[in-house]
Design a protein around this motif. Structure first.
Motif, PDB file in Angstrom:
ATOM      1  N   TYR A 176       0.862  -1.161  -0.008  1.00  0.00           N
ATOM      2  CA  TYR A 176      -0.073   0.016  -0.014  1.00  0.00           C
ATOM      3  C   TYR A 176       0.913   1.395   0.255  1.00  0.00           C
ATOM      4  O   TYR A 176       1.974   1.166   0.575  1.00  0.00           O
ATOM      5  CB  TYR A 176      -1.084   0.002   1.105  1.00  0.00           C
ATOM      6  N   GLU A 177       0.397   2.483  -0.604  1.00  0.00           N
ATOM      7  CA  GLU A 177       1.128   3.472  -0.586  1.00  0.00           C
ATOM      8  C   GLU A 177       0.253   4.575  -0.252  1.00  0.00           C
ATOM      9  O   GLU A 177      -0.927   4.590  -0.497  1.00  0.00           O
ATOM     10  CB  GLU A 177       1.783   4.049  -1.913  1.00  0.00           C
ATOM     11  N   SER A 178       0.697   5.670   0.327  1.00  0.00           N
ATOM     12  CA  SER A 178      -0.075   6.687   0.922  1.00  0.00           C
ATOM     13  C   SER A 178      -0.703   7.446  -0.371  1.00  0.00           C
ATOM     14  O   SER A 178      -0.079   7.820  -1.214  1.00  0.00           O
ATOM     15  CB  SER A 178       0.534   7.709   1.938  1.00  0.00           C
ATOM     16  N   THR A 198     -10.661   0.465   7.589  1.00  0.00           N
ATOM     17  CA  THR A 198      -9.499   0.265   6.610  1.00  0.00           C
ATOM     18  C   THR A 198      -9.769  -0.436   5.419  1.00  0.00           C
ATOM     19  O   THR A 198      -9.015  -0.808   4.534  1.00  0.00           O
ATOM     20  CB  THR A 198      -8.365  -0.194   7.120  1.00  0.00           C
ATOM     21  N   ALA A 201      -9.483   1.551   1.989  1.00  0.00           N
ATOM     22  CA  ALA A 201      -8.110   2.482   2.328  1.00  0.00           C
ATOM     23  C   ALA A 201      -8.158   3.656   1.807  1.00  0.00           C
ATOM     24  O   ALA A 201      -7.640   4.303   2.470  1.00  0.00           O
ATOM     25  CB  ALA A 201      -7.038   1.327   1.871  1.00  0.00           C
ATOM     26  N   PHE A 206      -4.853   5.471   2.154  1.00  0.00           N
ATOM     27  CA  PHE A 206      -3.821   4.637   1.543  1.00  0.00           C
ATOM     28  C   PHE A 206      -4.729   4.130   0.041  1.00  0.00           C
ATOM     29  O   PHE A 206      -5.763   4.094   0.028  1.00  0.00           O
ATOM     30  CB  PHE A 206      -3.694   3.481   2.226  1.00  0.00           C
ATOM     31  N   ARG A 207      -3.645   3.526  -0.811  1.00  0.00           N
ATOM     32  CA  ARG A 207      -4.199   2.964  -1.777  1.00  0.00           C
ATOM     33  C   ARG A 207      -3.217   1.595  -2.326  1.00  0.00           C
ATOM     34  O   ARG A 207      -2.022   1.934  -1.820  1.00  0.00           O
ATOM     35  CB  ARG A 207      -4.290   3.885  -3.044  1.00  0.00           C
ATOM     36  N   VAL A 244       0.222   0.325   9.067  1.00  0.00           N
ATOM     37  CA  VAL A 244      -0.223   0.528   7.568  1.00  0.00           C
ATOM     38  C   VAL A 244      -1.072  -0.690   7.428  1.00  0.00           C
ATOM     39  O   VAL A 244      -0.802  -1.852   7.592  1.00  0.00           O
ATOM     40  CB  VAL A 244       0.927   0.861   6.851  1.00  0.00           C
ATOM     41  N   LEU A 276       3.329   9.840   7.150  1.00  0.00           N
ATOM     42  CA  LEU A 276       2.140   8.957   7.413  1.00  0.00           C
ATOM     43  C   LEU A 276       1.509   9.130   8.981  1.00  0.00           C
ATOM     44  O   LEU A 276       0.337   8.762   9.063  1.00  0.00           O
ATOM     45  CB  LEU A 276       2.491   7.481   7.412  1.00  0.00           C
ATOM     46  N   THR A 279      -1.797  10.549   9.206  1.00  0.00           N
ATOM     47  CA  THR A 279      -2.809   9.888   8.737  1.00  0.00           C
ATOM     48  C   THR A 279      -3.153   8.825   9.800  1.00  0.00           C
ATOM     49  O   THR A 279      -4.378   8.522  10.203  1.00  0.00           O
ATOM     50  CB  THR A 279      -2.575   9.159   7.369  1.00  0.00           C
TER      51      THR A 279
END
Length: 518
Positions: A176-178, A198, A201, A206-207, A244, A276, A279
């Motif tokens: 996952y990335e922000s 979540t 996401a 996140f995605r 995460v 991060l 978030t």
């Protein structure tokens, strides 16, 4: 005439033979597989050699890639039905495939599932704290990781675990990335944050990484857990795997559905990227419905705004510990540190001098405060001057309070004796008035010069005339005080009306020149 075998010997003689240092430890394990009688004779000797205490039911296990480790012996043990404390250190995983690591998770889950109960579990997911391998997170691999990892965590909680710590392990954290959420988490009210899960996401920032997959995968919280069934009260997070996705969902569910009152979060830049925290922390604060004790460790000065905002979202907070990551944080305060929370219900506070100055200076700061511990990591002579200034200011403010809290000082240094010698030298052997209020002194460091033990440390302690408790801590094996050094220290340090013992690595020693009670 039949030949006599090992099994024909009496138990007393068997124990004498197997307990010989020349008898191979690995052979004890295989003997335990031969018969029930040898099982009950050989395994206790095997456990005593591998650091497993049967009386206290405590074990620290370094898992081996070939599975020839104490966990294999625990799995076949017939006389250990429950455990109090289990620490598992996983080997550094393969950089090619995650299968061996998943197999280790499965081994541990199989063992714990057979126990009737377990109280405390620490999972060190990688023997190399700063490594980052197995970041490939295609859908199939990520799903296998989430299923096995989540299954182990759920199994631990189902067995009545009250303390769970997870350390290291950056496996699959790049799946996952922000991405910026639709609304800034900074301004969303707490009730709205509780509605977010979540499983979506993108809503929380996140995605899935486009290079690794598209499926939304989470570590599911077991549906059998309810507030009445889970006994988890302390959660220690020193691993990005729980901060995460996909592990963040498990963390938030655990906070919502377990009676967790104590939460520790490592905020080192090695744990989660700095950007991060803005978030992740609001989500954790919204889920931490029962938490009243917070420890934020290795806090970088640049993350102080996020830390303060997080604390402001915890109205029930009574115990707070903040330890710095930066050695100069004693007198370094970022320009954008943000608003300081009032913390009106705080009872116990352990933090750097600059943080305590900020909090205590507020008129609305808690009037229920009972203990304050100043955390100091010395780095230069200027730092010592700043410490004296901060302690003087703190003493003045506390003197005006109706209920005066107990004051202690925790010194975190690279060398205990060198720090003590430097403090004594720079303060010109004159006890500052502010140090008279210090009731407890703790010095922690991995290194000490033995020749200085009987000189600098007693002189350092003498700067605190009313101190009633002195503790020296040397984490790890390399910095342990020898018996000779301890005895020299006990003989050199003078007892006072308030100080009669010194504590070294958790063990108390009476000072040899005790004052008479008369």
């Amino acid at each position: 005439m039949a030949l006599a075998s090992l099994a024909d010997l009496p138990n007393e003689l068997l124990v004498d033979i197997l307990d010989q240092s020349t008898f191979p430890t690995e052979a004890l394990y295989y003997l335990a597989l031969l018969s029930r009688r040898l099982h009950f004779v050989a395994l206790p000797i095997y456990f005593s050699r591998t650091g497993i205490d049967l009386e206290t039911r405590c074990a620290t296990i370094a898992l081996a890639s070939d599975r020839l480790d104490p966990l294999s012996a625990l799995q076949i043990c017939l006389f250990l039905s429950s455990m109090d404390t289990l620490v598992c250190i996983f080997p550094h995983p393969s950089c090619i495939t995650i299968s061996p690591f998943l197999a280790q998770l499965k081994r541990l889950q199989t063992f714990i599932s057979r126990l009737s109960s377990i109280k405390s579990v620490t999972l060190n997911l990688d023997s190399r704290p700063r490594s980052q391998c197995l970041s490939v997170g295609i859908d199939e691999v990520l799903d296998a990781w989430a299923s096995q990892y989540g299954g182990l965590l759920n199994c631990i909680v189902e067995k009545g675990c009250s303390f769970l710590a997870v350390k290291n392990g950056t496996h699959l954290t790049e799946a996952y990335e922000s991405c910026p959420p639709g609304l800034s988490q900074k301004y969303l009210p707490r009730p709205v944050l509780r509605l977010f899960a979540t499983r979506d996401a993108r809503r929380i920032g996140f995605r899935r990484s486009s290079r690794q997959g598209t499926a939304e995968i989470v570590l599911s919280w077991s549906p059998s857990f309810t507030d009445s069934l889970s006994q988890l009260t302390s959660l220690y997070i020193h691993s990005v795997t729980l901060l995460v996705p996909p592990g963040l969902d498990w963390t938030l569910s655990a906070l919502r559905h377990s009676p967790i009152t104590s939460l520790t979060i490592c905020m080192s830049p090695l744990t989660v990227e700095r950007r991060l925290w803005a978030t992740v922390l609001p989500l954790i604060a919204a889920a931490a419905v029962n938490v009243d004790s917070i420890s934020l460790t290795e806090v970088d000065p640049h993350n102080e705004p996020e830390a303060y905002a997080f604390l402001a979202r915890l109205p029930r907070l009574t115990d707070l510990t903040i330890t710095p990551n930066h050695p100069y944080w004693g007198n370094y305060v970022p320009r954008n540190k943000g608003p300081i929370p009032a913390l009106t219900r705080l009872v116990n506070l352990h933090a750097p001098a600059s943080v305590i100055d900020d909090l205590v200076s507020r008129a609305e700061f808690s009037h229920e405060i009972r203990t304050i511990c100043v955390h100091w990591r010395p780095s230069a002579r200027a730092e010592q001057s700043y410490l004296v200034h901060s302690m003087s200011s703190l003493t003045t403010r506390l003197a005006a309070r109706r209920l005066t809290p107990r004051l202690s000082l925790h010194i975190d240094s690279a060398s205990i004796a060198d720090t003590a010698a430097s403090v004594v030298r720079n303060l010109n052997d004159v006890p500052p008035a502010c140090f008279k209020r210090v009731e407890s002194l703790c010095m922690e460091g991995p290194y000490y010069p033995v020749d200085d033990v009987n000189n600098s440390i007693p002189r350092m302690v003498s700067l605190f005339p009313d101190v009633a408790h002195v503790s020296l801590q040397t984490p790890g094996r390399a910095g342990r005080f020898s018996d000779e050094a301890v005895q020299r220290l006990v003989c050199t340090m003078r007892a006072t009306e308030t100080l009669r013992t010194v504590e070294v690595n958790g063990k108390s020693y009476p000072l040899s020149n005790q004052l008479s009670d008369s």
